[in-house]
Design an enzyme around this catalytic site. Sequence first.
Site, PDB file in Angstrom:
ATOM      1  N   GLY A   1      -6.918  33.804   5.310  1.00 44.98           N
ATOM      2  CA  GLY A   1      -7.345  32.525   4.725  1.00 44.98           C
ATOM      3  C   GLY A   1      -6.258  31.477   4.589  1.00 44.98           C
ATOM      4  N   SER A   2      -5.146  31.617   5.343  1.00 42.09           N
ATOM      5  CA  SER A   2      -4.088  30.607   5.195  1.00 42.09           C
ATOM      6  C   SER A   2      -4.533  29.245   5.732  1.00 42.09           C
ATOM      7  CB  SER A   2      -2.796  31.064   5.867  1.00 42.09           C
ATOM      8  OG  SER A   2      -2.919  31.076   7.266  1.00 42.09           O
ATOM      9  N   ASN A   3      -5.365  29.235   6.759  1.00 37.57           N
ATOM     10  CA  ASN A   3      -5.873  27.939   7.257  1.00 37.57           C
ATOM     11  C   ASN A   3      -6.837  27.310   6.262  1.00 37.57           C
ATOM     12  OD1 ASN A   3      -4.935  27.147  10.107  1.00 37.57           O
ATOM     13  ND2 ASN A   3      -5.223  29.359  10.236  1.00 37.57           N
TER      14      ASN A   3
ATOM     15  N   ARG B   1     -28.804  39.730  13.390  1.00 39.01           N
ATOM     16  CA  ARG B   1     -27.931  38.557  13.286  1.00 39.01           C
ATOM     17  C   ARG B   1     -28.741  37.326  12.878  1.00 39.01           C
ATOM     18  NH1 ARG B   1     -23.804  36.705  17.973  1.00 39.01           N
ATOM     19  NH2 ARG B   1     -25.688  36.063  19.049  1.00 39.01           N
TER      20      ARG B   1
ATOM     21  N   MET C   1     -14.021  35.888  12.357  1.00 40.94           N
ATOM     22  CA  MET C   1     -13.932  36.726  13.553  1.00 40.94           C
ATOM     23  C   MET C   1     -15.297  37.210  14.039  1.00 40.94           C
ATOM     24  SD  MET C   1     -10.913  36.410  14.395  1.00 40.94           S
ATOM     25  CE  MET C   1      -9.182  36.346  13.983  1.00 40.94           C
ATOM     26  N   ARG C   2     -16.255  36.291  14.101  1.00 43.96           N
ATOM     27  CA  ARG C   2     -17.581  36.623  14.639  1.00 43.96           C
ATOM     28  C   ARG C   2     -18.059  35.534  15.566  1.00 43.96           C
ATOM     29  NH1 ARG C   2     -19.775  40.787  12.189  1.00 43.96           N
ATOM     30  NH2 ARG C   2     -18.624  41.296  10.313  1.00 43.96           N
TER      31      ARG C   2
ATOM     32  N   ASN D   1     -13.618  25.321  15.491  1.00 43.68           N
ATOM     33  CA  ASN D   1     -12.857  26.573  15.418  1.00 43.68           C
ATOM     34  C   ASN D   1     -11.387  26.296  15.715  1.00 43.68           C
ATOM     35  OD1 ASN D   1     -12.439  29.433  15.311  1.00 43.68           O
ATOM     36  ND2 ASN D   1     -12.438  29.515  17.539  1.00 43.68           N
TER      37      ASN D   1
ATOM     38  N   HIS E   1      -7.932  28.289  17.201  1.00 44.54           N
ATOM     39  CA  HIS E   1      -7.588  29.499  17.940  1.00 44.54           C
ATOM     40  C   HIS E   1      -6.097  29.474  18.291  1.00 44.54           C
ATOM     41  CE1 HIS E   1      -8.317  33.027  20.332  1.00 44.54           C
ATOM     42  NE2 HIS E   1      -7.466  32.505  21.201  1.00 44.54           N
TER      43      HIS E   1
END
EC number: 2.1.2.2
Length: 194
Positions: free
Chosen positions: A11-13, A64, A89-90, A106, A108
């Site tokens: 969770g640093s972002n 899902r 991560m999904r 997102n 990356h």
Amino acid sequence: MRIAVFASGNGSNFQAIAEAIASKQVDATICFLFCDNPKAYAIDRAKKIGIPYTVFSPKNYDSRVAYETELLEQLEKKEVDLVVLAGYMRIIGPTLLTAYANRILNIHPSLLPCFPGKSSIRDAFEANEKKTGVTVHFIDEGVDTGPIIAQEEVAILSEDTLDSLEAKIHQVEHRLFPQVIQELIENKTIKKSE
Ligand code: GAR
């Protein structure tokens, strides 16, 4: 701009975005943090910062679609305009993708399309690349695919270790992600929820 941040781990972002909002670099509100993992450290960060959080696991849903329908209800209830994936991560399925088309961002840790997936920093390091970097992109149905909004290179120097490279990449992420979110807000690229 009303934001929901999705995270699965550290969770640093998420924290970097929350701090950029607190210091008025980003003109937005984080409505809630969503975690798919009850053990994620991101939840501790949310508690410390004082941001509401929601946590539930897809394991507790039949499909899902059922999992994402619950998520979508939460997003709509809180009138979220923009979903920010910060180490989530999904793969996002059609339920959320359709409802939030071009409104799911997102981050990356590579220069996509190189090194997609879950171990991108290590993959670039072990491939003896001279550079890697960070990508911010809108998501589509693929893994780390979708229109690229911003990229920043990070050099891999001969003296770098995997740890030092990770630190450099995270430093860039924590600056670049809030910056891109603010640019999207200013350019009004994100259509607000009605
Ligand atoms: C970040 O490096 C982010 O780019 C990466 O996970 C890390 C999460 O760190 N995301 C991906 O690899 C997506 N495929 P954080 O939890 O400390 O923000």
